[in-house]
Design a protein around this motif. Structure first.
Motif, PDB file in Angstrom:
ATOM      1  N   PHE A  37       0.951  -1.323   0.103  1.00 46.53           N
ATOM      2  CA  PHE A  37      -0.768  -0.235  -0.212  1.00 46.53           C
ATOM      3  C   PHE A  37       0.563   1.061   0.178  1.00 46.53           C
ATOM      4  O   PHE A  37       1.617   1.403   1.178  1.00 46.53           O
ATOM      5  N   GLU A  82       1.548   7.201   1.541  1.00 47.14           N
ATOM      6  CA  GLU A  82       0.530   7.767   1.218  1.00 47.14           C
ATOM      7  C   GLU A  82      -1.087   7.558   1.659  1.00 47.14           C
ATOM      8  O   GLU A  82      -2.325   8.204   1.963  1.00 47.14           O
ATOM      9  N   SER A  83      -1.288   6.447   1.576  1.00 50.78           N
ATOM     10  CA  SER A  83      -2.868   6.227   1.119  1.00 50.78           C
ATOM     11  C   SER A  83      -3.143   5.422   2.407  1.00 50.78           C
ATOM     12  O   SER A  83      -4.269   5.357   2.732  1.00 50.78           O
ATOM     13  N   VAL A 117      -7.767   2.860   5.617  1.00 46.76           N
ATOM     14  CA  VAL A 117      -6.810   3.686   4.731  1.00 46.76           C
ATOM     15  C   VAL A 117      -8.680   4.691   4.120  1.00 46.76           C
ATOM     16  O   VAL A 117      -9.948   4.514   4.665  1.00 46.76           O
ATOM     17  N   GLU A 118      -8.105   5.634   3.726  1.00 46.30           N
ATOM     18  CA  GLU A 118      -9.620   6.468   2.791  1.00 46.30           C
ATOM     19  C   GLU A 118     -10.053   5.541   0.954  1.00 46.30           C
ATOM     20  O   GLU A 118      -8.855   6.071   0.473  1.00 46.30           O
ATOM     21  N   ARG A 119     -11.478   6.119   1.132  1.00 43.95           N
ATOM     22  CA  ARG A 119     -11.913   6.155   0.055  1.00 43.95           C
ATOM     23  C   ARG A 119     -12.769   7.326  -0.519  1.00 43.95           C
ATOM     24  O   ARG A 119     -13.929   7.370   0.083  1.00 43.95           O
ATOM     25  N   ASP A 144      -4.431  -0.137  -4.961  1.00 40.38           N
ATOM     26  CA  ASP A 144      -4.799   1.204  -4.652  1.00 40.38           C
ATOM     27  C   ASP A 144      -6.362   1.014  -3.070  1.00 40.38           C
ATOM     28  O   ASP A 144      -7.053   1.163  -4.105  1.00 40.38           O
ATOM     29  N   ALA A 151      -8.220   3.687  -3.440  1.00 38.62           N
ATOM     30  CA  ALA A 151      -9.451   4.123  -3.519  1.00 38.62           C
ATOM     31  C   ALA A 151     -10.521   2.780  -5.002  1.00 38.62           C
ATOM     32  O   ALA A 151     -11.300   3.466  -5.179  1.00 38.62           O
TER      33      ALA A 151
END
Length: 172
Positions: free
Chosen positions: A42, A45-46, A113-115, A164, A166
């Motif tokens: 990963f 930065e994610s 993590v962000e999405r 990823d 996202a």
């Protein structure tokens, strides 16, 4: 760096140091984890945070790839099982039993993590550490339906599939 006068007005090796510096800055830093015996990476930065998974409460009727819900500093987060979400685990349904996910809780690490505006936890078995990859060591995967965006190869020849966040969860 220019060590001597440049003959006939040519540029010589001026600018080479700056070009090397840019190349170093372009290197990709990834947190390498394992899930189901496979290595994943990963981008640093994610990742919002890395925590050891504590209690995880199952969600009745949820898809097999959702381990449940856990709290981090009183904030609830959905926890997804990386292997099951990527379609690489046939036993994901067996992991969820009763109200508590006993087989999952306390047995792994969770990457927050962000999405978009959603922050969720990705359950992994172990964390290997941070590895750096130069652009020449990265083979991009251009498949719109895959959360795996690249295969990375380190100096020892070990491969890492880069995930990823996202693209990890689809729009639904």
């Amino acid at each position: 760096v220019q060590a001597c006068d440049v003959p006939r007005g040519k540029a010589g090796i001026q600018g080479k140091a700056a070009a090397r510096q840019v190349a170093v800055e372009d290197n990709r830093h990834v947190l390498v984890v394992s899930a189901g015996g496979e290595r994943y990476g990963f981008a640093i930065e994610s990742i919002t945070e890395l925590v050891e998974l504590a209690d995880c409460v199952a969600l009745p009727g949820a898809p097999a790839w959702i381990a449940g819900i856990t709290q981090v500093r009183s904030v609830p987060h959905v926890v997804v099982m990386l292997q099951a979400l990527l379609g690489r685990s046939s036993t994901a349904v067996d992991l969820v039993a009763g109200d508590q996910v006993d087989d999952v809780a306390g047995q792994g690490w969770m990457l927050l993590v962000e999405r978009g505006s959603l922050v969720f936890g990705v359950l992994v078995d172990s964390v290997s550490g941070i590895e750096e990859y130069a652009p020449r060591d990265i083979n991009a995967i251009h498949h719109p339906d895959s959360a795996i965006v690249a295969v990375l190869e380190n100096r020892e020849g070990k491969l890492v599939m880069q995930v990823d966040p996202a693209r990890l969860l689809d729009a639904e």
